[in-house]
Every structure is written in structure tokens, then in C-alpha cells.
Design a protein around this motif. Sequence first.
Motif, PDB file in Angstrom:
ATOM      1  N   ARG A  33     -39.163 -10.468  -1.451  1.00 39.76           N
ATOM      2  CA  ARG A  33     -40.502 -10.798  -1.040  1.00 39.76           C
ATOM      3  C   ARG A  33     -40.264 -12.373  -0.870  1.00 39.76           C
ATOM      4  O   ARG A  33     -41.051 -12.919   0.143  1.00 39.76           O
ATOM      5  N   LEU A  34     -39.539 -13.273  -1.471  1.00 38.25           N
ATOM      6  CA  LEU A  34     -39.400 -14.626  -1.009  1.00 38.25           C
ATOM      7  C   LEU A  34     -38.481 -14.679   0.376  1.00 38.25           C
ATOM      8  O   LEU A  34     -38.457 -15.693   0.505  1.00 38.25           O
ATOM      9  N   GLY A  35     -37.833 -13.589   0.614  1.00 38.68           N
ATOM     10  CA  GLY A  35     -37.267 -13.780   1.937  1.00 38.68           C
ATOM     11  C   GLY A  35     -35.394 -14.466   1.570  1.00 38.68           C
ATOM     12  O   GLY A  35     -35.006 -14.794   2.575  1.00 38.68           O
ATOM     13  N   THR A  36     -34.983 -14.466   0.442  1.00 37.70           N
ATOM     14  CA  THR A  36     -33.827 -14.905  -0.084  1.00 37.70           C
ATOM     15  C   THR A  36     -32.845 -13.800   0.280  1.00 37.70           C
ATOM     16  O   THR A  36     -31.672 -14.060   0.418  1.00 37.70           O
ATOM     17  N   ALA A  37     -33.267 -12.597   0.509  1.00 44.41           N
ATOM     18  CA  ALA A  37     -32.228 -11.666   0.952  1.00 44.41           C
ATOM     19  C   ALA A  37     -32.996 -10.659   1.876  1.00 44.41           C
ATOM     20  O   ALA A  37     -34.227 -10.248   1.784  1.00 44.41           O
ATOM     21  N   ASP A  38     -32.447  -9.809   2.563  1.00 41.88           N
ATOM     22  CA  ASP A  38     -32.863  -8.858   3.480  1.00 41.88           C
ATOM     23  C   ASP A  38     -32.591  -7.499   3.079  1.00 41.88           C
ATOM     24  O   ASP A  38     -31.399  -7.258   2.335  1.00 41.88           O
ATOM     25  N   SER A  39     -33.317  -6.327   3.273  1.00 40.30           N
ATOM     26  CA  SER A  39     -33.243  -5.247   2.998  1.00 40.30           C
ATOM     27  C   SER A  39     -31.818  -4.501   3.387  1.00 40.30           C
ATOM     28  O   SER A  39     -31.229  -3.900   2.633  1.00 40.30           O
ATOM     29  N   LYS A  40     -31.355  -4.949   4.696  1.00 42.91           N
ATOM     30  CA  LYS A  40     -30.331  -4.576   5.313  1.00 42.91           C
ATOM     31  C   LYS A  40     -28.817  -4.728   4.376  1.00 42.91           C
ATOM     32  O   LYS A  40     -28.030  -4.064   4.054  1.00 42.91           O
ATOM     33  N   SER A  41     -28.841  -6.087   3.824  1.00 42.29           N
ATOM     34  CA  SER A  41     -27.687  -6.349   3.069  1.00 42.29           C
ATOM     35  C   SER A  41     -27.731  -5.754   1.794  1.00 42.29           C
ATOM     36  O   SER A  41     -26.849  -5.514   1.153  1.00 42.29           O
ATOM     37  N   ILE A  42     -29.102  -5.678   1.291  1.00 41.88           N
ATOM     38  CA  ILE A  42     -29.239  -5.116  -0.120  1.00 41.88           C
ATOM     39  C   ILE A  42     -28.640  -3.572   0.110  1.00 41.88           C
ATOM     40  O   ILE A  42     -27.990  -3.267  -1.028  1.00 41.88           O
ATOM     41  N   LEU A  43     -29.041  -2.871   0.990  1.00 38.64           N
ATOM     42  CA  LEU A  43     -28.635  -1.464   1.075  1.00 38.64           C
ATOM     43  C   LEU A  43     -27.319  -1.424   1.393  1.00 38.64           C
ATOM     44  O   LEU A  43     -26.497  -0.401   0.876  1.00 38.64           O
ATOM     45  N   ARG A  44     -26.981  -2.286   2.121  1.00 32.87           N
ATOM     46  CA  ARG A  44     -25.402  -2.338   2.417  1.00 32.87           C
ATOM     47  C   ARG A  44     -24.557  -2.504   1.202  1.00 32.87           C
ATOM     48  O   ARG A  44     -23.356  -1.630   0.912  1.00 32.87           O
ATOM     49  N   ARG A  45     -25.024  -3.312   0.289  1.00 33.52           N
ATOM     50  CA  ARG A  45     -24.396  -3.529  -1.073  1.00 33.52           C
ATOM     51  C   ARG A  45     -24.439  -2.468  -2.010  1.00 33.52           C
ATOM     52  O   ARG A  45     -23.551  -2.071  -2.616  1.00 33.52           O
ATOM     53  N   PHE A  46     -25.543  -1.668  -1.755  1.00 31.67           N
ATOM     54  CA  PHE A  46     -25.683  -0.439  -2.811  1.00 31.67           C
ATOM     55  C   PHE A  46     -25.018   0.690  -2.366  1.00 31.67           C
ATOM     56  O   PHE A  46     -24.380   1.525  -3.369  1.00 31.67           O
ATOM     57  N   THR A  47     -24.879   0.906  -1.031  1.00 31.33           N
ATOM     58  CA  THR A  47     -24.125   2.389  -0.642  1.00 31.33           C
ATOM     59  C   THR A  47     -22.664   2.064  -0.391  1.00 31.33           C
ATOM     60  O   THR A  47     -22.167   2.759   0.268  1.00 31.33           O
ATOM     61  N   ARG A  48     -21.954   0.913  -0.586  1.00 31.46           N
ATOM     62  CA  ARG A  48     -20.638   0.601  -0.380  1.00 31.46           C
ATOM     63  C   ARG A  48     -19.772   1.900  -1.121  1.00 31.46           C
ATOM     64  O   ARG A  48     -19.964   1.979  -2.219  1.00 31.46           O
ATOM     65  N   GLN A  49     -18.942   2.268  -0.399  1.00 28.38           N
ATOM     66  CA  GLN A  49     -17.936   3.411  -0.828  1.00 28.38           C
ATOM     67  C   GLN A  49     -18.760   4.474  -1.412  1.00 28.38           C
ATOM     68  O   GLN A  49     -18.101   5.356  -2.250  1.00 28.38           O
ATOM     69  N   ASN A  50     -20.036   4.919  -0.995  1.00 29.66           N
ATOM     70  CA  ASN A  50     -20.474   6.251  -1.257  1.00 29.66           C
ATOM     71  C   ASN A  50     -20.876   6.296  -2.572  1.00 29.66           C
ATOM     72  O   ASN A  50     -21.028   7.486  -3.245  1.00 29.66           O
ATOM     73  N   VAL A  51     -20.821   5.253  -3.477  1.00 32.10           N
ATOM     74  CA  VAL A  51     -21.185   5.239  -4.977  1.00 32.10           C
ATOM     75  C   VAL A  51     -22.420   4.560  -5.084  1.00 32.10           C
ATOM     76  O   VAL A  51     -22.886   3.619  -4.564  1.00 32.10           O
ATOM     77  N   GLN A  52     -23.509   5.371  -5.485  1.00 26.98           N
ATOM     78  CA  GLN A  52     -24.920   4.822  -5.622  1.00 26.98           C
ATOM     79  C   GLN A  52     -24.702   3.869  -6.941  1.00 26.98           C
ATOM     80  O   GLN A  52     -24.515   4.326  -7.869  1.00 26.98           O
ATOM     81  N   HIS A  53     -25.248   2.741  -6.429  1.00 28.67           N
ATOM     82  CA  HIS A  53     -25.591   1.632  -7.554  1.00 28.67           C
ATOM     83  C   HIS A  53     -26.466   2.002  -8.601  1.00 28.67           C
ATOM     84  O   HIS A  53     -27.648   2.543  -8.094  1.00 28.67           O
ATOM     85  N   PRO A  54     -26.634   1.602  -9.796  1.00 28.34           N
ATOM     86  CA  PRO A  54     -27.560   2.076 -10.748  1.00 28.34           C
ATOM     87  C   PRO A  54     -28.940   1.664 -10.494  1.00 28.34           C
ATOM     88  O   PRO A  54     -29.879   1.956 -10.492  1.00 28.34           O
ATOM     89  N   ALA A  55     -29.000   0.548 -10.002  1.00 28.45           N
ATOM     90  CA  ALA A  55     -30.003  -0.391  -9.564  1.00 28.45           C
ATOM     91  C   ALA A  55     -30.849   0.383  -8.309  1.00 28.45           C
ATOM     92  O   ALA A  55     -31.893   0.311  -8.429  1.00 28.45           O
ATOM     93  N   TYR A  56     -29.919   0.814  -7.495  1.00 23.54           N
ATOM     94  CA  TYR A  56     -30.507   1.673  -6.364  1.00 23.54           C
ATOM     95  C   TYR A  56     -30.962   2.908  -6.802  1.00 23.54           C
ATOM     96  O   TYR A  56     -31.995   3.233  -6.122  1.00 23.54           O
ATOM     97  N   ARG A  57     -30.428   3.440  -7.700  1.00 24.42           N
ATOM     98  CA  ARG A  57     -30.834   4.790  -8.292  1.00 24.42           C
ATOM     99  C   ARG A  57     -32.361   4.693  -8.845  1.00 24.42           C
ATOM    100  O   ARG A  57     -33.125   5.530  -8.841  1.00 24.42           O
ATOM    101  N   ALA A  58     -32.256   3.590  -9.787  1.00 24.94           N
ATOM    102  CA  ALA A  58     -33.528   3.404 -10.410  1.00 24.94           C
ATOM    103  C   ALA A  58     -34.699   2.948  -9.294  1.00 24.94           C
ATOM    104  O   ALA A  58     -35.913   3.255  -9.837  1.00 24.94           O
ATOM    105  N   ARG A  59     -34.247   2.341  -8.499  1.00 20.93           N
ATOM    106  CA  ARG A  59     -35.390   1.930  -7.559  1.00 20.93           C
ATOM    107  C   ARG A  59     -35.875   3.234  -6.928  1.00 20.93           C
ATOM    108  O   ARG A  59     -37.211   3.501  -6.731  1.00 20.93           O
ATOM    109  N   ALA A  60     -35.029   4.123  -6.544  1.00 20.10           N
ATOM    110  CA  ALA A  60     -35.438   5.325  -5.896  1.00 20.10           C
ATOM    111  C   ALA A  60     -36.126   6.318  -6.857  1.00 20.10           C
ATOM    112  O   ALA A  60     -37.431   6.900  -6.561  1.00 20.10           O
ATOM    113  N   GLU A  61     -35.895   6.237  -8.292  1.00 25.50           N
ATOM    114  CA  GLU A  61     -36.595   6.925  -9.082  1.00 25.50           C
ATOM    115  C   GLU A  61     -38.071   6.297  -9.324  1.00 25.50           C
ATOM    116  O   GLU A  61     -38.897   6.924  -9.660  1.00 25.50           O
ATOM    117  N   LEU A  62     -38.046   5.033  -9.479  1.00 26.25           N
ATOM    118  CA  LEU A  62     -39.317   4.088  -9.587  1.00 26.25           C
ATOM    119  C   LEU A  62     -40.231   4.807  -8.507  1.00 26.25           C
ATOM    120  O   LEU A  62     -41.534   4.800  -8.579  1.00 26.25           O
TER     121      LEU A  62
END
Length: 152
Positions: A33-62
Motif C-alpha cells: 500500500r505504501l509502495g515500499t515493495a512491489d508485488s513482483k518482488s514479494i511473489l518472487r521471494r515467496f515462490t523461490r525454490q518451489n517452496v511456498q512461504h507460510p505467509a504466502y499460504r496464509a495470504r492465499a487462505e485469507l
Amino acid sequence: MDAHLQAILTRPLQWKLIKPQCDAVIKLATALRLGTADSKSILRRFTRQNVQHPAYRARAELGNAVKAAFLWDDLRQQSVRREMHGSLQVIESWNSASGFILYGKGGELTSHRVNDQRSRLLVLHLLQVSLMDGPENAAWPGRVTAAAVSGS
């Protein structure tokens, strides 16, 4: 249970995924929201090495929880269903007109150049607006006559 409900209720929500990651999800949403991060970099960080990050899974479940709440309102309130149906009809009509107007390659934007895409979409939008705001509208009197539109 109704067959329509059964189709969307495939499993219960997994709140245990959301609760421990709530702070991380809020921090990420705030950064976006504040623009200090972009969605592309966040998604890249979460899906690194085909392991789903717990925060990414939580966001998807939310997201599933929000979708379920929306669907519940949709199923419960006839006024919401009518509004959604009317909006979908408008969008489908708009898309149908866009497909008719936007010629070449099945209505796809074939250029990879952003300026070409932007120009083509602006022209499409101008044509759509001009079709919607025809000569019978009060904004057109004296500019375009019915005879000019019909070609006679």
C-alpha cells in the motif's frame, strides 16, 4: 446441502495457517500500500525454490476466507445477486463491443512496445465512448445530424 453450495464448499477454511502469519501478512499488505515493495518482488521471494512461504499460504487462505464471505453474502442477499448480474451483463456487453472494434489478430495486442499498446487501447476507448455517447445524446446536438450518421 444444495448442489450449488456443494460445488464451492470443497474444504473448510484453514484458520491455523492464517493466525500465526497474521503480522507478516499485515506488514506485506502495508508495504504494498505504501509502495515500499512491489508485488513482483514479494511473489518472487515467496515462490523461490518451489517452496511456498507460510505467509504466502496464509495470504492465499485469507483470500479464500474473503471469497467465502463474499459468496455467502451473494447467496444470501438477492439484491447483491441482482447487482452482480447487472454489472456482469454490462461488462460482457463492453467486452463484446471491444472484440468487435479491436481488429486484427483476434483482438489481441500484438506489439510488445508499451507506447503502441497504450495508443491502441486509447483509440479503442475513444471508439467505445463515441459509440455509447451517440447523436441522440444531448451532448451531440448540432454537431452530428441523424442523416450524417445514417450516411444519407
